[in-house]
Scaffold this motif. Structure first.
Motif, PDB file in Angstrom:
ATOM      1  N   ILE A 368      14.743 -89.185  42.677  1.00 42.73           N
ATOM      2  CA  ILE A 368      14.417 -88.344  41.524  1.00 42.73           C
ATOM      3  C   ILE A 368      14.076 -86.938  41.978  1.00 42.73           C
ATOM      4  N   ALA A 369      13.262 -86.834  43.028  1.00 51.05           N
ATOM      5  CA  ALA A 369      12.886 -85.513  43.554  1.00 51.05           C
ATOM      6  C   ALA A 369      14.113 -84.744  44.021  1.00 51.05           C
ATOM      7  N   ASP A 370      15.016 -85.421  44.726  1.00 51.67           N
ATOM      8  CA  ASP A 370      16.223 -84.757  45.239  1.00 51.67           C
ATOM      9  C   ASP A 370      17.132 -84.306  44.092  1.00 51.67           C
ATOM     10  N   PHE A 371      17.283 -85.175  43.083  1.00 47.74           N
ATOM     11  CA  PHE A 371      18.162 -84.842  41.962  1.00 47.74           C
ATOM     12  C   PHE A 371      17.639 -83.621  41.202  1.00 47.74           C
ATOM     13  N   LEU A 372      16.353 -83.634  40.831  1.00 49.13           N
ATOM     14  CA  LEU A 372      15.793 -82.506  40.084  1.00 49.13           C
ATOM     15  C   LEU A 372      15.733 -81.254  40.952  1.00 49.13           C
TER      16      LEU A 372
END
Length: 402
Positions: A368-372
């Motif tokens: 999630i952190a990487d995607f956002l």
């Protein structure tokens, strides 16, 4: 060179060689005095956006003049706010419309191209002359009446050269508008996707395609430690200082959910200061409104001095994931924890009571952190292109006009 001497711009299209004619505002425009009529849309003049429909502005209009008291502006007339012209409150009418009687309508004379002046009015040199010919007892009460506008110095090229310049800057503006729409679309996409992710209607999968386990409900105080930043006033900030530092006000103006580089530095001694660890999440400890308080950022680098009025959260949760969660899905809940009236405060004891739903698998938090983060990188890239184009245009405005 005085305003009354023929001159030429520093940068010019090669097919034009004649000097620009010394002129005044009254040589280019006459004042429009037509009254408004029922059915025409009402437009306002803004400093940043030129003329915009009044009903599109995010503010209340205290009173609307009757149609007969408003002024009519025909398509391509220039309109300015006489009380804000010295700040650049001027625009070109995109359609036949009505405007406030507090505005001045400039009707172009034969040989005057409004699209050319749409850019001329935005030059810093032009703004200086508009200020110089405005009158008032104090700086915030300056007014530029039409009779004084007629005296404003300007140099005018031929109509054909006006058209060439207008077309050139129009193409730049068109490109900038496309980038702005792209930026708006990315920001909407980010907001919508975060809503889906944190409400768990959108889930990531493992690399092998299998499902991640369900999220768990936790109390932040059960898995986190809280600290408070120390020292570092505005006066402690030094250009080229040895110690990178973050002050709480920068969370509102500079940083997003991730802090990869630090813009401020100090020569203050590190002893007694709180130094960051990679993954720390910081929030303001005070602000003007409760909704200021969820401005969370994850500090991705260690050894940064964290100034006073900063809450510091150290936990087993992925810091970038937590910053995105606090800034979006938990924004209003964090705001409700803040206390105070004219100045609101948020303490670690308040944050400890916050209940969160988080992925139990650290890999899902990281996904999630990487995607956002990737979405934010795209937003930053488009923003940088817009800034570069604005800088490019600003430089050309100074070189292609007299």
């Amino acid at each position: 060179m005085t305003p009354d001497q023929p001159s030429t711009p520093a940068l010019r299209f090669s097919e034009f060689t004649d000097p620009w004619a010394p002129s005044r505002g009254g040589d280019a425009f006459i004042q429009g005095r037509q009254r408004g009529e029922d059915g025409l849309p009402i437009y306002s003049v803004t400093i940043e956006g030129g003329m915009v429909r009044r009903d599109s502005l995010d503010r209340e209009i205290s009173s609307n003049a009757a149609d007969g008291a408003n002024l009519r502006a025909n398509k391509d007339d220039m309109v300015y706010n006489m009380m804000r012209m010295w700040q650049g409150a001027v625009g070109r009418a995109p359609v036949d419309c009505m405007v406030s009687p507090a505005y001045v309508v400039l009707v172009p004379k034969l040989g005057t191209l409004s699209q050319f002046f749409e850019h001329w009015f935005k030059r810093s040199r032009s703004i200086y002359w508009l200020w110089a010919y405005s009158y008032g007892l104090t700086g915030d009460r300056l007014r530029l009446y039409f009779r004084d506008f007629t005296k404003v110095p300007m140099s005018l090229p031929s109509f054909d050269e006006q058209q060439k310049i207008a077309d050139f800057f129009g193409a730049i503006d068109e490109r900038a508008e496309l980038l702005s729409r792209r930026l708006d679309a990315l920001l909407r996409y980010k907001r919508g996707t975060m809503q889906q992710i944190f409400s768990r209607t959108l889930r990531f999968k493992r690399a092998n395609g299998s499902e991640f386990p369900d999220w768990e409900e936790i109390r932040l105080g059960d898995i986190a430690e809280f600290a408070k930043g120390r020292g570092i006033s505005k006066e402690d900030i030094v250009a080229g200082g040895k110690l990178p530092c973050i002050r709480y006000g920068e969370l509102y103006t500079i940083y997003g959910e991730r802090i990869k580089t630090v813009v401020s530095a100090t020569d203050a001694a590190a002893d007694g200061l709180l130094m960051s660890k990679p993954g720390d999440v910081i929030l303001p400890a005070s602000g003007e409104t409760p909704l200021d308080m969820p401005s969370a950022s994850c500090v991705l680098i260690g050894g940064v001095a964290l100034g006073g009025d900063l809450n510091v959260i150290r936990s087993s949760i992925n810091g970038v994931f937590l910053a995105y969660l606090l800034r979006s899905h938990k924004r209003r809940e964090v705001a409700r924890l803040a206390q105070g009236n004219s100045i609101v405060h948020l303490y670690g004891t308040h944050l400890a009571s916050l209940k969160l739903a988080i992925p139990t698998d650290p890999d899902e938090q990281q996904n999630i952190a990487d995607f956002l983060g990737a979405v934010d990188d795209k937003i930053a890239a488009v923003s940088a292109r817009i800034d570069a184009m604005q800088t490019f245009k600003k430089g050309l405005l100074q070189q292609m006009f007299v």
